[in-house]
Design an enzyme around this catalytic site. Structure first.
Site, PDB file in Angstrom:
ATOM      1  N   ASP A  50      38.189  24.546   9.387  1.00  0.00           N
ATOM      2  CA  ASP A  50      38.666  25.912   9.669  1.00  0.00           C
ATOM      3  C   ASP A  50      37.600  26.773  10.348  1.00  0.00           C
ATOM      4  OD1 ASP A  50      40.721  24.919   8.150  1.00  0.00           O
ATOM      5  OD2 ASP A  50      40.689  26.489   6.634  1.00  0.00           O
ATOM      6  N   GLY A  67      30.376  26.681  -1.126  1.00  0.00           N
ATOM      7  CA  GLY A  67      29.545  25.509  -1.384  1.00  0.00           C
ATOM      8  C   GLY A  67      28.085  25.937  -1.464  1.00  0.00           C
ATOM      9  N   HIS A 104      30.581   7.173   6.609  1.00  0.00           N
ATOM     10  CA  HIS A 104      29.751   6.606   5.543  1.00  0.00           C
ATOM     11  C   HIS A 104      30.070   5.118   5.441  1.00  0.00           C
ATOM     12  CE1 HIS A 104      27.698   5.877   1.826  1.00  0.00           C
ATOM     13  NE2 HIS A 104      27.184   7.090   1.886  1.00  0.00           N
ATOM     14  N   GLU A 158      16.783   6.631   0.140  1.00  0.00           N
ATOM     15  CA  GLU A 158      18.086   6.361   0.761  1.00  0.00           C
ATOM     16  C   GLU A 158      17.838   5.865   2.179  1.00  0.00           C
ATOM     17  OE1 GLU A 158      21.449   8.950  -1.369  1.00  0.00           O
ATOM     18  OE2 GLU A 158      20.397  10.044   0.184  1.00  0.00           O
ATOM     19  N   ARG A 202      22.576   5.211   8.696  1.00  0.00           N
ATOM     20  CA  ARG A 202      24.004   5.009   8.404  1.00  0.00           C
ATOM     21  C   ARG A 202      24.811   4.466   9.567  1.00  0.00           C
ATOM     22  NH1 ARG A 202      25.328  10.062   4.497  1.00  0.00           N
ATOM     23  NH2 ARG A 202      24.094   9.150   2.843  1.00  0.00           N
ATOM     24  N   ALA A 226      28.808  15.683  -3.795  1.00  0.00           N
ATOM     25  CA  ALA A 226      27.587  15.002  -3.340  1.00  0.00           C
ATOM     26  C   ALA A 226      27.003  14.181  -4.479  1.00  0.00           C
ATOM     27  CB  ALA A 226      26.579  16.031  -2.846  1.00  0.00           C
ATOM     28  N   GLN A 227      26.617  12.962  -4.164  1.00  0.00           N
ATOM     29  CA  GLN A 227      26.141  12.063  -5.215  1.00  0.00           C
ATOM     30  C   GLN A 227      24.632  11.867  -5.141  1.00  0.00           C
ATOM     31  OE1 GLN A 227      28.322   8.431  -4.538  1.00  0.00           O
ATOM     32  NE2 GLN A 227      30.131   9.176  -5.615  1.00  0.00           N
ATOM     33  N   GLY A 228      24.193  11.375  -3.965  1.00  0.00           N
ATOM     34  CA  GLY A 228      22.825  10.856  -3.811  1.00  0.00           C
ATOM     35  C   GLY A 228      21.755  11.865  -4.138  1.00  0.00           C
ATOM     36  N   SER A 238      21.720  17.077   4.341  1.00  0.00           N
ATOM     37  CA  SER A 238      22.709  18.151   4.560  1.00  0.00           C
ATOM     38  C   SER A 238      22.677  19.217   3.468  1.00  0.00           C
ATOM     39  CB  SER A 238      24.111  17.578   4.712  1.00  0.00           C
ATOM     40  OG  SER A 238      24.327  16.593   3.765  1.00  0.00           O
ATOM     41  N   THR A 272      30.288  20.158  -1.649  1.00  0.00           N
ATOM     42  CA  THR A 272      29.045  20.223  -2.426  1.00  0.00           C
ATOM     43  C   THR A 272      29.209  19.536  -3.779  1.00  0.00           C
ATOM     44  OG1 THR A 272      28.346  22.236  -1.310  1.00  0.00           O
ATOM     45  CG2 THR A 272      27.380  21.819  -3.487  1.00  0.00           C
ATOM     46  N   ARG A 273      30.317  19.831  -4.444  1.00  0.00           N
ATOM     47  CA  ARG A 273      30.526  19.278  -5.787  1.00  0.00           C
ATOM     48  C   ARG A 273      30.546  17.747  -5.782  1.00  0.00           C
ATOM     49  NH1 ARG A 273      35.588  18.381  -8.734  1.00  0.00           N
ATOM     50  NH2 ARG A 273      36.783  19.661  -7.295  1.00  0.00           N
ATOM     51  N   HIS A 303      32.742  10.987   7.028  1.00  0.00           N
ATOM     52  CA  HIS A 303      31.926  11.539   5.951  1.00  0.00           C
ATOM     53  C   HIS A 303      31.293  12.871   6.284  1.00  0.00           C
ATOM     54  CE1 HIS A 303      29.517  11.453   2.370  1.00  0.00           C
ATOM     55  NE2 HIS A 303      28.379  11.373   3.031  1.00  0.00           N
ATOM     56  N   ARG A 331      23.127  12.199  11.089  1.00  0.00           N
ATOM     57  CA  ARG A 331      22.396  12.841   9.996  1.00  0.00           C
ATOM     58  C   ARG A 331      21.633  11.817   9.159  1.00  0.00           C
ATOM     59  NH1 ARG A 331      24.514  14.326   4.190  1.00  0.00           N
ATOM     60  NH2 ARG A 331      25.699  12.455   4.623  1.00  0.00           N
TER      61      ARG A 331
HETATM   62  C1  LIG Z   1      31.449  12.476  -1.335  1.00  0.00           C
HETATM   63  C2  LIG Z   1      30.312  13.188  -0.658  1.00  0.00           C
HETATM   64  C3  LIG Z   1      28.996  12.867  -0.995  1.00  0.00           C
HETATM   65  C4  LIG Z   1      27.935  13.523  -0.376  1.00  0.00           C
HETATM   66  N1  LIG Z   1      26.662  13.230  -0.766  1.00  0.00           N
HETATM   67  C5  LIG Z   1      25.626  13.955  -0.251  1.00  0.00           C
HETATM   68  C6  LIG Z   1      24.295  13.790  -0.726  1.00  0.00           C
HETATM   69  O1  LIG Z   1      24.035  13.014  -1.643  1.00  0.00           O
HETATM   70  N2  LIG Z   1      23.318  14.541  -0.159  1.00  0.00           N
HETATM   71  C7  LIG Z   1      23.551  15.437   0.851  1.00  0.00           C
HETATM   72  O2  LIG Z   1      22.629  16.080   1.331  1.00  0.00           O
HETATM   73  N3  LIG Z   1      24.818  15.607   1.305  1.00  0.00           N
HETATM   74  C8  LIG Z   1      25.843  14.917   0.777  1.00  0.00           C
HETATM   75  N4  LIG Z   1      27.115  15.117   1.235  1.00  0.00           N
HETATM   76  C9  LIG Z   1      27.335  16.161   2.240  1.00  0.00           C
HETATM   77  C10 LIG Z   1      27.212  17.511   1.581  1.00  0.00           C
HETATM   78  O3  LIG Z   1      27.817  17.460   0.309  1.00  0.00           O
HETATM   79  C11 LIG Z   1      27.890  18.589   2.414  1.00  0.00           C
HETATM   80  O4  LIG Z   1      27.475  18.516   3.751  1.00  0.00           O
HETATM   81  C12 LIG Z   1      27.532  19.957   1.859  1.00  0.00           C
HETATM   82  O5  LIG Z   1      27.844  20.029   0.478  1.00  0.00           O
HETATM   83  C13 LIG Z   1      28.276  21.022   2.616  1.00  0.00           C
HETATM   84  O6  LIG Z   1      28.046  22.234   1.967  1.00  0.00           O
HETATM   85  P1  LIG Z   1      28.715  23.528   2.550  1.00  0.00           P
HETATM   86  O7  LIG Z   1      28.308  24.647   1.662  1.00  0.00           O
HETATM   87  O8  LIG Z   1      28.432  23.638   3.983  1.00  0.00           O
HETATM   88  O9  LIG Z   1      30.287  23.251   2.445  1.00  0.00           O
HETATM   89  P2  LIG Z   1      31.241  22.848   1.214  1.00  0.00           P
HETATM   90  O10 LIG Z   1      30.492  22.533  -0.015  1.00  0.00           O
HETATM   91  O11 LIG Z   1      32.197  21.832   1.741  1.00  0.00           O
HETATM   92  O12 LIG Z   1      32.015  24.205   0.959  1.00  0.00           O
HETATM   93  C14 LIG Z   1      32.889  24.714   1.935  1.00  0.00           C
HETATM   94  C15 LIG Z   1      33.602  25.883   1.338  1.00  0.00           C
HETATM   95  O13 LIG Z   1      34.364  26.572   2.323  1.00  0.00           O
HETATM   96  C16 LIG Z   1      35.657  26.837   1.817  1.00  0.00           C
HETATM   97  N5  LIG Z   1      36.564  26.995   2.952  1.00  0.00           N
HETATM   98  C17 LIG Z   1      36.840  26.112   3.934  1.00  0.00           C
HETATM   99  N6  LIG Z   1      37.708  26.655   4.818  1.00  0.00           N
HETATM  100  C18 LIG Z   1      37.989  27.913   4.380  1.00  0.00           C
HETATM  101  C19 LIG Z   1      38.814  28.958   4.840  1.00  0.00           C
HETATM  102  N7  LIG Z   1      39.556  28.861   5.949  1.00  0.00           N
HETATM  103  N8  LIG Z   1      38.883  30.098   4.126  1.00  0.00           N
HETATM  104  C20 LIG Z   1      38.150  30.243   2.991  1.00  0.00           C
HETATM  105  N9  LIG Z   1      37.333  29.282   2.513  1.00  0.00           N
HETATM  106  C21 LIG Z   1      37.256  28.137   3.200  1.00  0.00           C
HETATM  107  C22 LIG Z   1      35.944  25.650   0.921  1.00  0.00           C
HETATM  108  O14 LIG Z   1      36.981  25.914   0.031  1.00  0.00           O
HETATM  109  C23 LIG Z   1      34.578  25.491   0.253  1.00  0.00           C
HETATM  110  O15 LIG Z   1      34.413  26.437  -0.780  1.00  0.00           O
HETATM  111  C24 LIG Z   1      28.183  14.477   0.628  1.00  0.00           C
HETATM  112  C25 LIG Z   1      29.500  14.796   0.969  1.00  0.00           C
HETATM  113  C26 LIG Z   1      30.562  14.165   0.331  1.00  0.00           C
HETATM  114  C27 LIG Z   1      31.957  14.540   0.708  1.00  0.00           C
END
Ligand SMILES: Cc1cc2nc3c(=O)[nH]c(=O)nc-3n(C[C@H](O)[C@H](O)[C@H](O)COP(=O)(O)OP(=O)(O)OC[C@H]3O[C@@H](n4cnc5c(N)ncnc54)[C@H](O)[C@@H]3O)c2cc1C
Length: 556
Positions: free
Chosen positions: A226, A25, A247, A126, A296, A58-60, A397, A55-56, A357, A392
Site C-alpha cells: 500500500d 511494525g 527466501h 546467517e 539468499r 521475524a525469526q532469525g 532489514s 515484524t512479529r 520474502h 538484502r
Molecule cells: C517470516 C518473516 C521472517 C523474517 N525474518 C527476519 C529476520 O530474522 N531479520 C530481519 O532483519 N528481517 C526479517 N524479516 C523481514 C522483516 O521482518 C521486515 O522487513 C520488517 O519487520 C519490516 O518492518 P516494517 O516496520 O517496515 O513493516 P511491518 O512490520 O510489516 O509493518 C507494516 C505495518 O504497516 C501497516 N500497514 C500496511 N499498509 C497499511 C495501510 N494502507 N494503512 C495502514 N496501515 C498499513 C501494517 O498493518 C503493519 O502494521 C522477516 C520477514 C518475515 C515475513
C-alpha cells in the site's frame, strides 16, 4: 502533487496531529516513540492490530557488529557483497555504524534478547555473514519480542495516539505540494468511522512489504504494498522494485499453497542444517565457498535449478543431527510450525521451496528517510534507502527499520526545533480533483498473485513478463470498463488492496522487464549474466499522467 487517488467517498471526519505514522511494525513504532521525545504529537494509523505486520514474524534476528573482533567495516563488506554492486555505500555505512547503538537503544526500550550464562547477548550466523553477528530472542522468535517491547512502550506513552483497523488510502498535500496529511478508512464504529482525513505537519510511511503480490509468500496478509502504491499516486519516485528476495527455505505445503507460508529461518542453516535433494545429496557444496550459507539469491537459485533438473516440487532441509533438545531450545517456533503440518524435523528432513520474502526496493529516500515529495518520509521495508542493493543481507532489514526510523525522527526534531515544521493547510480541492483510480473486484487479488508467481517470480524472461504484463493490463481494463458500464466495484478494503496490488505488480513487472541482466535476486533466464556496463544503476519508477508506471534508468 497527487494526480491520482483511489476511488473513495469524500472524508466524513477529520483529526489533527503533528506527525502521522502509517504502520506499526519496527519502523513505525520506532519513529512514533522518538518524535514524541522531541515534543511532537504522533498519531499511528495501522491497518489491522498493532502487531499484525511482518515484524512479529521475524525469526532469525537483527544483524549488528556487536561481537568481539567484529567491526562495522566487516558488516559493510558483507552487505555490499550481497547487494551485488548497487548498494548505496554511504547508506550502508550509516546502517552498520549506527546499528550497534540502535540495537542497544532497542534493548533499553524493553526488548529482551537471548543471553549466555555470562550475561552477554548471544550472537548467531546467517547466510552471507562472515561473522556471528545476529542477535535473537526466544530462540527463533526475535520479531515477536521486538514487537511486544515496542507495542508496550507505545501503549505506555500517553502522547502517542493509535488508530487500529484503519486503511490509509492517499496522501494529502498543501498548495505548495508539501505533505499535509492523508485520507484513511476506519473499520469500526464511533466518531471515526468510514473515510476520514488526518491533517499533519509531516507524514511517515512505514507500511512494510509487498509479498502478497505473489501467491506464496512469508509475508502476512497486510503486506500488500500500500505504501509504495500511495507514494506513486502522490508523485513520489520508487526504485529497485524488481529486486524481490525469495527466501530459499519456506516450508513446502503442496503445489497449490497460497498466502502466508511458514518460514524455516536461515539460522537453522546457520546452526548447521544441510540442504539436500531427495537422494540426500548436499547440492550446495562446491557451488559457493559458504555452501548452505551463501547469500539468499545464490541459495534460492540453486534450489530452483536443482528442482528443475530433477523435476521436483521441493528440496529438503536436514537438521536431524541437531537432536530433539536443540530443536526445542533453539528453534521452538519452527519446530512447532513443522509439527503442526505433520513434519517432525527431529526425525525427518523438512520439505522446503523458495517463496517471496522481502522487497529490497520501495519508496526512494535519502539518508534521512525523506522521499522526493516534501514532508513525506518512508522507513522500514516500504522504503528504498539503498542499503540492500540487488539483494538484502539476512537480518539487515529489522536493523534498517530501526536505524532509519531514528534518523527520520531526528530530522523532524531538528526541523521542529528550527521552526521549520509549521502546520499545513490541506488543499481539499486539489485532493478531490486528482484522477480517481477505478477499483478491480476483490477476486483480482488471487489473479494478480497467480500471474506474478507464474511470470515474474524467481525465474523471469522477456516472454514471461510480457504475458504477466498483458494479464495485469486486462484486469485494469476490466476495472475501467465496469466504471464505464456504471457497475464499478464497491470502494472497500478488499478492492482498495486489490488496486494497490495491481499498481505495485504492474510497476514491478515494468522494471523487471527493462532490466536485461541477472543481478542479485533479479534472475533473467534470457540475460543470465550480470551486465555492469549497462545496468550498474537503479531504475526509477514514477507514474505517467495516464496513471501507467514508467521506469527510467538512473544516469550512470
Ligand atoms: C517470516 C518473516 C521472517 C523474517 N525474518 C527476519 C529476520 O530474522 N531479520 C530481519 O532483519 N528481517 C526479517 N524479516 C523481514 C522483516 O521482518 C521486515 O522487513 C520488517 O519487520 C519490516 O518492518 P516494517 O516496520 O517496515 O513493516 P511491518 O512490520 O510489516 O509493518 C507494516 C505495518 O504497516 C501497516 N500497514 C500496511 N499498509 C497499511 C495501510 N494502507 N494503512 C495502514 N496501515 C498499513 C501494517 O498493518 C503493519 O502494521 C522477516 C520477514 C518475515 C515475513
Amino acid at each position: 502533487m497527487s494526480t491520482h487517488r483511489l476511488t473513495a467517498p469524500a472524508p466524513g471526519w477529520t483529526a489533527t496531529t503533528d506527525v502521522v505514522v502509517v504502520g506499526s511494525g519496527v519502523a513505525g513504532l520506532t519513529v512514533a516513540l522518538d518524535v514524541r521525545k522531541a515534543g511532537l504529537r504522533a498519531l499511528v494509523v495501522t491497518k489491522a492490530m498493532l502487531d499484525d505486520g511482518s515484524t512479529r514474524w521475524a525469526q532469525g534476528g537483527v544483524a549488528a557488529a556487536l561481537g568481539e573482533g567484529d567491526t562495522p567495516e566487516q558488516h559493510l563488506d558483507d552487505t555490499l557483497v550481497a547487494g551485488a554492486g548497487i548498494c548505496d555505500e554511504e547508506a550502508v555505512r550509516t546502517l552498520v555504524t549506527e546499528g550497534p547503538d540502535a540495537v542497544r537503544r532497542l534493548i533499553a526500550n524493553g526488548a529482551a534478547f537471548d543471553r549466555g550464562e555470562d550475561g552477554e547477548v548471544l550472537l548467531t550466523r546467517e547466510g552471507g555473514h562472515h561473522r556471528r553477528r545476529i542477535v535473537h530472542a526466544g530462540g527463533d522468535a526475535t520479531g515477536a519480542e521486538i514487537s511486544r517491547a515496542l507495542v508496550a512502550a507505545v501503549r505506555a506513552a500517553p502522547e502517542i495516539e493509535l488508530i487500529e483497523h484503519a486503511l490509509v488510502l492517499d496522501l494529502l498535500t498543501d498548495s505548495d505540494g508539501h505533505a499535509a496529511g492523508l485520507t484513511l478508512h476506519v473499520m469500526g464504529e464511533g466518531q471515526r468511522d468510514g473515510v476520514g482525513a488526518v491533517r499533519a505537519r509531516a507524514v511517515v510511511l512505514a507500511t512494510g512489504g509487498m509479498g502478497q503480490v505473489f501467491s506464496a509468500t512469508t509475508n502476512p496478509a497486510v503486506s500488500t504494498g500500500d505504501g509504495v502504491a500511495l507514494a506513486l499516486r502522490a508523485g513520489a519516485a520508487v526504485t529497485d522494485l524488481e529486486f524481490v528476495q525469495f527466501h530459499p527455505t519456506v516450508l513446502w505445503l503442496g503445489p497449490d499453497a497460497e498466502g502466508q507460508q511458514p518460514l524455516v529461518s536461515e539460522a537453522v542453516r546457520g546452526e548447521g542444517a544441510h540442504l539436500v535433494d531427495a537422494d540426500g545429496v548436499r547440492f550446495m557444496v562446491g557451488q559457493h565457498e559458504l555452501a548452505e550459507l551463501a547469500p539468499r539469491d545464490v541459495v534460492a537459485k540453486a534450489i530452483t535449478r536443482r528442482m528443475q533438473e530433477q523435476g521436483a516440487e521441493h528440496m529438503y532441509l536436514d537438521g536431524r543431527h541437531f537432536g530433539a533438545e536443540m530443536w526445542a531450545e533453539r528453534f521452538p517456533t519452527i519446530l512447532a510450525s513443522c509439527r503442526a503440518h505433520g513434519i517432525d524435523p527431529v526425525t525427518e528432513p523438512i520439505p522446503i521451496a523458495p517463496a517471496a520474502h522481502f522487497a529490497s526496493g520501495g519508496v526512494r529516500t535519502d539518508r534521512h528517510g525523506r522521499t522526493t515529495v516534501p514532508g513525506l518520509y518512508a522507513c522500514g521495508e516500504v522504503a528504498c534507502t539503498g542499503v540492500h542493493g540487488a539483494n538484502r543481507l539476512a537480518s539487515n532489514s529489522l536493523l534498517e527499520g530501526l536505524v532509519f526510523a531514528e534518523r527520520i525522527a531526528a530530522d523532524l526534531a531538528g526541523r521542529h526545533a528550527a521552526g521549520r515544521l509549521p502546520e499545513r493547510t490541506v488543499d481539499v480541492a486539489a485532493a478531490r480533483a486528482a484522477h480517481p483510480v477505478p477499483l478491480p473486484p476483490s477476486e483480482a487479488r488471487a489473479e494478480i498473485q497467480r500471474l506474478m508467481s507464474r511470470g515474474a517470480g524467481i525465474l523471469r524472461s522477456a516472454a514471461s513478463m510480457a504475458d504477466t504484463a498483458a494479464g495485469l493490463a486486462l484486469i485494469a481494463q476490466q476495472a475501467y470498463a465496469h466504471v464505464a458500464e456504471e457497475k464499478p466495484a464497491d470502494p472497500r478494503v478488499e478492492t482498495w488492496e486489490a488496486a494497490n496490488l495491481l499498481l505495485v505488480a504492474t510497476s514491478l513487472v515494468a522494471a523487471a522487464a527493462q532490466r536485461e541482466e541477472t543481478r542479485g535476486c533479479h534472475w533473467r533466464e534470457d540475460f543470465p549474466e550480470r551486465d555492469d556496463a549497462h545496468w550498474r544503476r537503479h531504475l526509477i519508477t514514477t507514474l505517467a499522467a495516464n496513471g501507467d508506471p514508467v521506469s527510467t534508468p538512473e544516469e550512470q
